[in-house]
Design a protein around this motif. Structure first.
Motif, short mmCIF file in Angstrom:
data_model
loop_
_atom_site.label_atom_id
_atom_site.label_comp_id
_atom_site.label_asym_id
_atom_site.label_seq_id
_atom_site.Cartn_x
_atom_site.Cartn_y
_atom_site.Cartn_z
N ASN A 51 0.84 -1.20 0.00
CA ASN A 51 0.00 0.00 0.00
C ASN A 51 0.87 1.25 0.00
N TYR A 52 0.96 1.92 -1.13
CA TYR A 52 1.66 3.20 -1.19
C TYR A 52 0.71 4.28 -0.69
N CYS A 53 1.24 5.26 0.04
CA CYS A 53 0.45 6.38 0.52
C CYS A 53 1.04 7.67 -0.06
N PHE A 54 0.27 8.33 -0.91
CA PHE A 54 0.71 9.58 -1.52
C PHE A 54 -0.03 10.74 -0.86
N PHE A 55 0.71 11.77 -0.48
CA PHE A 55 0.13 12.94 0.14
C PHE A 55 0.35 14.16 -0.75
N SER A 59 -2.62 19.58 1.73
CA SER A 59 -3.19 19.25 3.04
C SER A 59 -2.41 19.97 4.14
N GLN A 60 -3.08 20.25 5.24
CA GLN A 60 -2.41 20.91 6.36
C GLN A 60 -1.43 19.94 7.02
N VAL A 61 -0.32 20.48 7.50
CA VAL A 61 0.73 19.66 8.09
C VAL A 61 0.20 18.85 9.27
N VAL A 62 -0.70 19.44 10.05
CA VAL A 62 -1.28 18.75 11.21
C VAL A 62 -2.06 17.50 10.75
N GLN A 63 -2.80 17.62 9.65
CA GLN A 63 -3.56 16.49 9.12
C GLN A 63 -2.61 15.43 8.55
N ILE A 64 -1.57 15.88 7.86
CA ILE A 64 -0.59 14.94 7.31
C ILE A 64 0.08 14.17 8.43
N ARG A 65 0.50 14.88 9.47
CA ARG A 65 1.17 14.23 10.61
C ARG A 65 0.26 13.20 11.27
N ALA A 66 -1.03 13.53 11.45
CA ALA A 66 -1.98 12.61 12.07
C ALA A 66 -2.19 11.37 11.21
N ILE A 68 -0.07 10.11 8.93
CA ILE A 68 1.15 9.30 8.94
C ILE A 68 1.29 8.56 10.26
N ASN A 69 0.93 9.20 11.36
CA ASN A 69 0.97 8.54 12.66
C ASN A 69 0.03 7.33 12.68
N ALA A 70 -1.15 7.48 12.09
CA ALA A 70 -2.11 6.37 12.02
C ALA A 70 -1.53 5.20 11.21
N ILE A 71 -0.82 5.52 10.14
CA ILE A 71 -0.22 4.47 9.30
C ILE A 71 0.93 3.80 10.05
N GLY A 101 11.22 15.60 8.61
CA GLY A 101 11.07 15.30 10.03
C GLY A 101 9.80 14.52 10.36
N ILE A 102 8.81 14.60 9.50
CA ILE A 102 7.56 13.85 9.70
C ILE A 102 7.77 12.37 9.39
#
Length: 196
Positions: A51-55, A59-66, A68-71, A101-102
């Motif tokens: 499963n590749y995840c493309f961002f 998107s807002q950095v806060v949403q991206i971080r959340a 990625i954390n879920a993944i 850093g994310i």
């Protein structure tokens, strides 16, 4: 190889997601999904494909971080070690440092050719990739990304615990953790012994 992989596309812009999904199909991905939240992530995950995840940078950095954390904290290694790629249009050096850093596996700037995108995506397969897990980071080793050690990395002297996981993604076998190095400095090891 990509014809045995799924692509999950995260973006605040639905039209961009749909267009990018079409591009990913044209470079060989078997399935693509637009993902908006954790529920759609759960539904889109394939148990039989990488499963590749493309961002999208939109998107807002806060949403991206959340996301990625879920993944990265997902219970299944086939998802936890998914290749995570940022598609960026214009990016400053400071933004680049922030995204690194994310914990992104790769950052691709567009416009780019289909051949370039295909090549960058294929790099994530059949190679051993080292991931580092610390108290505040989980992702590939990025210490030398900018060519020289940053002040933050100079502080890392082995006095804090970390894990180094060597991972290989195989389109037929899935994700395999081939080696784990669990670094526990003497102070942490002694504390652990006292607790027992």
């Amino acid at each position: 190889m990509l014809n045995r992989c799924s692509a999950l596309v995260f973006s605040a812009d639905g039209r961009w997601s749909e267009a990018f999904c079409a591009n990913l199909i044209s470079i060989g991905f078997m399935r693509t999904f637009c993902v908006n939240d954790f529920e759609s992530l759960e539904q889109a995950i394939s148990r039989h494909h990488i499963n590749y995840c493309f961002f999208s940078q939109s998107s807002q950095v806060v949403q991206i971080r959340a996301a990625i954390n879920a993944i990265r904290t997902y219970k299944d290694d086939d998802v936890r070690f998914s290749p995570i790629i940022l598609m960026a249009k214009e990016i400053s050096k400071e933004e680049l440092r922030q995204y690194i850093g994310i914990g992104f596996d790769d950052i691709v700037q567009f416009p780019c050719t289909f051949d370039m995108l295909r090549t960058r995506a294929k790099r994530q397969l059949n190679n051993v990739i080292k991931y580092y897990e610390t108290a505040d980071y989980f992702g590939p080793d990025r210490r030398n990304f900018f060519g020289s050690q940053t002040q933050q990395h100079e502080k890392r002297n082995g006095l804090a615990p970390y894990k180094c996981l060597s991972v290989r993604r195989d389109v037929f076998k899935g994700v395999e953790v081939v080696d784990v190095f669990d670094h526990k400095p003497p102070a942490f090891a002694q504390d652990g012994l006292k607790a027992i």
